[in-house]
Design an enzyme around this catalytic site. Structure first.
Site, PDB file in Angstrom:
ATOM      1  N   LYS A 102      -5.149 -10.722  -5.362  1.00  0.00           N
ATOM      2  CA  LYS A 102      -6.259 -10.810  -4.481  1.00  0.00           C
ATOM      3  C   LYS A 102      -7.143  -9.872  -4.963  1.00  0.00           C
ATOM      4  O   LYS A 102      -7.136  -8.760  -5.366  1.00  0.00           O
ATOM      5  CB  LYS A 102      -5.579 -10.393  -3.010  1.00  0.00           C
TER       6      LYS A 102
ATOM      7  N   LYS B 216     -11.210  -4.435  -2.444  1.00  0.00           N
ATOM      8  CA  LYS B 216     -12.312  -3.394  -2.421  1.00  0.00           C
ATOM      9  C   LYS B 216     -11.887  -2.170  -3.417  1.00  0.00           C
ATOM     10  O   LYS B 216     -12.690  -1.465  -3.822  1.00  0.00           O
ATOM     11  CB  LYS B 216     -12.416  -2.951  -1.119  1.00  0.00           C
TER      12      LYS B 216
ATOM     13  N   LYS C 287       0.886  -1.217   0.073  1.00  0.00           N
ATOM     14  CA  LYS C 287       0.049  -0.017  -0.110  1.00  0.00           C
ATOM     15  C   LYS C 287       0.819   1.224  -0.015  1.00  0.00           C
ATOM     16  O   LYS C 287       0.374   2.393  -0.504  1.00  0.00           O
ATOM     17  CB  LYS C 287      -0.962   0.116   1.193  1.00  0.00           C
TER      18      LYS C 287
HETATM   19  P1  TYM Z   1     -10.051  -5.421   5.129  1.00  0.00           P
HETATM   20  O1  TYM Z   1     -11.292  -4.468   5.223  1.00  0.00           O
HETATM   21  O2  TYM Z   1      -9.111  -5.425   3.990  1.00  0.00           O
HETATM   22  O3  TYM Z   1     -11.000  -6.942   4.974  1.00  0.00           O
HETATM   23  C1  TYM Z   1     -11.945  -7.301   5.796  1.00  0.00           C
HETATM   24  C2  TYM Z   1     -11.954  -8.953   5.871  1.00  0.00           C
HETATM   25  O4  TYM Z   1     -12.071  -9.719   4.702  1.00  0.00           O
HETATM   26  C3  TYM Z   1     -11.001 -10.576   4.342  1.00  0.00           C
HETATM   27  N1  TYM Z   1     -10.856 -10.258   2.782  1.00  0.00           N
HETATM   28  C4  TYM Z   1     -10.487 -11.378   1.990  1.00  0.00           C
HETATM   29  N2  TYM Z   1     -10.891 -12.738   2.238  1.00  0.00           N
HETATM   30  C5  TYM Z   1     -10.802 -13.393   1.132  1.00  0.00           C
HETATM   31  N3  TYM Z   1     -10.503 -13.008  -0.080  1.00  0.00           N
HETATM   32  C6  TYM Z   1     -10.297 -11.803  -0.223  1.00  0.00           C
HETATM   33  N4  TYM Z   1      -9.977 -11.237  -1.857  1.00  0.00           N
HETATM   34  C7  TYM Z   1     -10.386 -10.667   0.748  1.00  0.00           C
HETATM   35  N5  TYM Z   1     -10.173  -9.407   0.745  1.00  0.00           N
HETATM   36  C8  TYM Z   1     -10.298  -9.275   2.096  1.00  0.00           C
HETATM   37  C9  TYM Z   1      -9.719  -9.650   5.012  1.00  0.00           C
HETATM   38  O5  TYM Z   1      -8.589 -10.888   5.173  1.00  0.00           O
HETATM   39  C10 TYM Z   1     -10.482  -9.516   6.331  1.00  0.00           C
HETATM   40  O6  TYM Z   1     -10.500 -10.559   7.238  1.00  0.00           O
HETATM   41  N6  TYM Z   1      -7.080  -4.906   8.714  1.00  0.00           N
HETATM   42  C11 TYM Z   1      -8.269  -5.259   8.548  1.00  0.00           C
HETATM   43  C12 TYM Z   1      -9.302  -4.883   9.408  1.00  0.00           C
HETATM   44  C13 TYM Z   1      -9.194  -4.933  10.703  1.00  0.00           C
HETATM   45  C14 TYM Z   1      -9.254  -5.974  11.738  1.00  0.00           C
HETATM   46  C15 TYM Z   1      -8.995  -5.663  13.064  1.00  0.00           C
HETATM   47  C16 TYM Z   1      -9.470  -7.397  11.566  1.00  0.00           C
HETATM   48  C17 TYM Z   1      -9.023  -3.942  11.554  1.00  0.00           C
HETATM   49  N7  TYM Z   1      -8.819  -4.406  12.999  1.00  0.00           N
HETATM   50  C18 TYM Z   1      -9.152  -6.492  14.144  1.00  0.00           C
HETATM   51  C19 TYM Z   1      -9.476  -8.139  12.674  1.00  0.00           C
HETATM   52  C20 TYM Z   1      -9.470  -7.904  13.647  1.00  0.00           C
HETATM   53  C21 TYM Z   1      -8.524  -5.022   7.064  1.00  0.00           C
HETATM   54  O7  TYM Z   1      -8.057  -4.074   6.518  1.00  0.00           O
HETATM   55  O8  TYM Z   1      -9.614  -5.922   6.539  1.00  0.00           O
END
Ligand code: TYM
Length: 345
Positions: A209, A212, A114
């Site tokens: 991957k 979003k 990023k």
């Molecule tokens: P984020 O918002 O990028 O994604 C949310 C969740 O979706 C999963 N994910 C995927 N799983 C499978 N295939 C994909 N293409 C895919 N894209 C996203 C991510 O692995 C995630 O589980 N840092 C985190 C948010 C966060 C968080 C936390 C998570 C902040 N604090 C505490 C767990 C515990 C994030 O940016 O997720």
């Protein structure tokens, strides 16, 4: 007092949720929520690390929570809230920042990816992001963090920080059962990654991957896409050379479609592959599109219904924040006490 183990997870409200977020994360939370004491939230403080001043932040935050509910999260069973409603997340993040090293944080793959687009002006928040995520988790003495594969490294960093702080502030802590004998400052969380679907790939580049924030909207299935959009995107998915439908390393595009089908129907991949013997990629795409339409439609419709009922969403978030704040306030007071801060009177 609940005897259930604690589970926590979150999504960044930077955009509409994708089918990757659903399969890698939210779908599993919904399945597992009955067996755990659960906290799920929208990480709005994280969302500003890479996209400051986003006018749509408020709308996306509501949309994230509405999508959680539409995917089956139950506000009666789980604590649903918004990160910025619980100021202790930011407080604990500072404490952890003082115990994390530049070296370990700069090794985070997601930071490297990023930050690349920012040249010499990388926002500090992007760097500190995994430390805030560690605070999210450690604030609630969490046992399990169900996430997609891309977040595993962040949960591992969380574990390292917790162990480091336990060793420093609660020496002799009992790693096996931190709640007994020698209480640890923090419980050590475990990541939980689904065996299948932990990394749903881009429809336009199946070596990447699904994200979003992909600039190419054809690459991503959003949970509020219309039936027509879903059909178009899946039918124009980039597939691999050859024509045989097999689950193989050199066919990442086909594997991605098979994975979507398998996770959404519950059928094992070999069974799906066998049913396509002698058929063309086109058949696989048409069926996968129909399965994705069936999975997304009810989520899209229910999200839209909930988005029109802000009063209800506010009520859910108020209750969730009250519950989360109670727990977070107790934890931060305990951490501050162990660290030597003078208690608030
Ligand atoms: P984020 O918002 O990028 O994604 C949310 C969740 O979706 C999963 N994910 C995927 N799983 C499978 N295939 C994909 N293409 C895919 N894209 C996203 C991510 O692995 C995630 O589980 N840092 C985190 C948010 C966060 C968080 C936390 C998570 C902040 N604090 C505490 C767990 C515990 C994030 O940016 O997720």
């Amino acid at each position: 007092m609940t005897t259930k183990k604690t589970m926590l997870s979150a999504v960044q409200p930077t955009s509409r949720l994708t089918i990757g977020n659903y399969i890698g994360a939210v779908k599993n939370w919904a399945t597992m929520q009955a067996d755990y004491d659960c906290l799920f939230f929208a990480v709005d403080l994280h969302a500003i690390s890479d996209k400051r001043g986003a006018p749509e932040l408020r709308d996306q935050t509501y949309r994230t929570v509405a999508t959680y509910l539409a995917c089956g999260l139950d506000a009666e069973k789980s604590t649903l809230f918004v990160q910025s409603h619980v100021p202790e997340h930011a407080e604990l993040a500072w404490v952890l920042t003082c115990h994390a090293t530049m070296g370990e944080v700069s090794r985070m793959t997601q930071y490297k990816d990023k930050s690349a687009k920012h040249g010499d002006s990388i926002p500090m928040g992007l760097f500190a992001y995994p430390v805030l995520m560690a605070a999210d988790i450690l604030l609630y003495d969490v046992d399990l963090v169900p996430v997609g594969a891309d977040q595993k490294q962040h949960v591992e960093l969380t574990r390292d920080l917790a162990i480091r702080m336990n060793n420093h502030y609660t020496p002799g802590w009992d790693g096996k059962d931190p709640t007994k004998v020698k209480p640890a400052l923090f419980r050590i969380p475990e990541p939980w990654i689904p065996k299948l679907g932990g990394k749903i790939m881009s429809l336009q580049d199946p070596t990447k991957k699904m994200s979003k924030s992909d600039a190419d909207l054809k690459a991503t299935l959003f949970l509020d896409d219309t039936d027509k959009d879903i059909e178009k995107k899946v039918k124009s998915a980039v597939t691999d050379s050859g024509s045989e439908i097999t689950d193989a390393d050199d066919k990442p595009g086909i594997r991605n479609l098979l994975t979507l089908q398998s996770v959404l129907t519950g059928k094992p991949i070999p069974e799906i592959v066998a049913a396509y013997a002698g058929k063309m990629y086109g058949h696989l795409k048409v069926d996968t599109a129909a399965i994705c339409v069936d999975a997304i439609r009810p989520i899209r419709d229910e999200t839209a219904r909930l988005m029109a009922d802000r009063g209800y969403l506010d009520q859910v978030l108020k209750r969730g924040a009250e519950n989360a704040r109670k727990r977070a306030a107790m934890k931060i007071a305990h951490v501050y006490d162990k660290m030597g801060f003078i208690p608030k009177t």
